[in-house]
Design a protein around this motif. Sequence first.
Motif, PDB file in Angstrom:
ATOM      1  N   GLU A 250       0.834  -1.257  -0.119  1.00  0.00           N
ATOM      2  CA  GLU A 250      -0.002   0.158   0.094  1.00  0.00           C
ATOM      3  C   GLU A 250       1.188   1.516   0.052  1.00  0.00           C
ATOM      4  N   ARG A 253       2.234   1.696  -3.712  1.00  0.00           N
ATOM      5  CA  ARG A 253       1.575   2.456  -4.278  1.00  0.00           C
ATOM      6  C   ARG A 253       1.005   3.779  -4.388  1.00  0.00           C
ATOM      7  N   ARG A 254       0.822   4.048  -2.640  1.00  0.00           N
ATOM      8  CA  ARG A 254       1.341   5.889  -2.845  1.00  0.00           C
ATOM      9  C   ARG A 254       2.384   6.779  -3.039  1.00  0.00           C
ATOM     10  N   SER A 257       1.732   7.097  -7.157  1.00  0.00           N
ATOM     11  CA  SER A 257       0.202   7.056  -7.377  1.00  0.00           C
ATOM     12  C   SER A 257       0.352   9.099  -8.044  1.00  0.00           C
ATOM     13  N   GLU A 259      -0.270  12.548  -8.189  1.00  0.00           N
ATOM     14  CA  GLU A 259      -1.143  13.554  -6.778  1.00  0.00           C
ATOM     15  C   GLU A 259      -1.903  14.091  -7.819  1.00  0.00           C
TER      16      GLU A 259
END
Length: 266
Positions: A250, A253-254, A257, A259
């Motif tokens: 997680e 993934r953040r 990703s 903005e």
Amino acid sequence: MADTPRRGTQSIERTFDILDVIAAQSPHGVTLKDICAIAGLSPATAHRMLGILLDRGIVERLSGGKRYVVGRELTLLGLSSELRRFREIASPSLSWLSETVGDAIFLSVRSGHDTVCADRRIGQFPIQVLSIEIGSRRPLGISANGAAMLSRESGRTVAAILDHNRERLEPFGTSRGTLDARIAEARRRGYVHIPRAIVKGTSAIAVPIIDVLGRPVAAVSTIAISSRQRADRVPDLVAQLTRAASEIGEAARRATSPEPPPASGF
């Protein structure tokens, strides 16, 4: 002098050919004779290039001096790029996991047909199993982390990878049938448990780390003396590893990703 750039390009290509051969034979190493045969180089050319790589620490000789392995300097170069960022992302979860489990924790990433140990943590239990060095490379499928990653691949992909690694897997003494069964069991369970790991008297448990597209890009494991992974303790260890793998996935993934666009104000 017009062909000087071409000769320089050939030298670079040949150097990478040598590194590819050495990396593919890790951790057992490869001889000069085999490097020449696989890379299609003359002994004089391969010996000259190996001398430069040895001087720079990019490759090293195993004890005895006849087999070559990837050197620490190359590992450091790799850890200075995207892998370093992944280590930073995973670090809090690895530290928590090590403190909770008490045994050695290993983070591996996939690199082509191999797994590479990206990081490890030492626990508080007096006996630690440190059988894998940071930066060490193994053929995909032989380690608990490698089997965990393959358990999230299709059967066809697994077969192709194990076929490709067949000769490199043989020195580990684990049959193809055992690997197939281990991966199939991990696919059902969601984790790998190897009661008798590569190092005698040790046991390993591993869980895959999944990226945003559902691909197994890494895995986290704990390796310990077998008495530390009794049947009654395995469910707790799996739960802890699963939590860490989920947190790392997680967080990764953040980090990748985009903005969100700023609010328009309307």
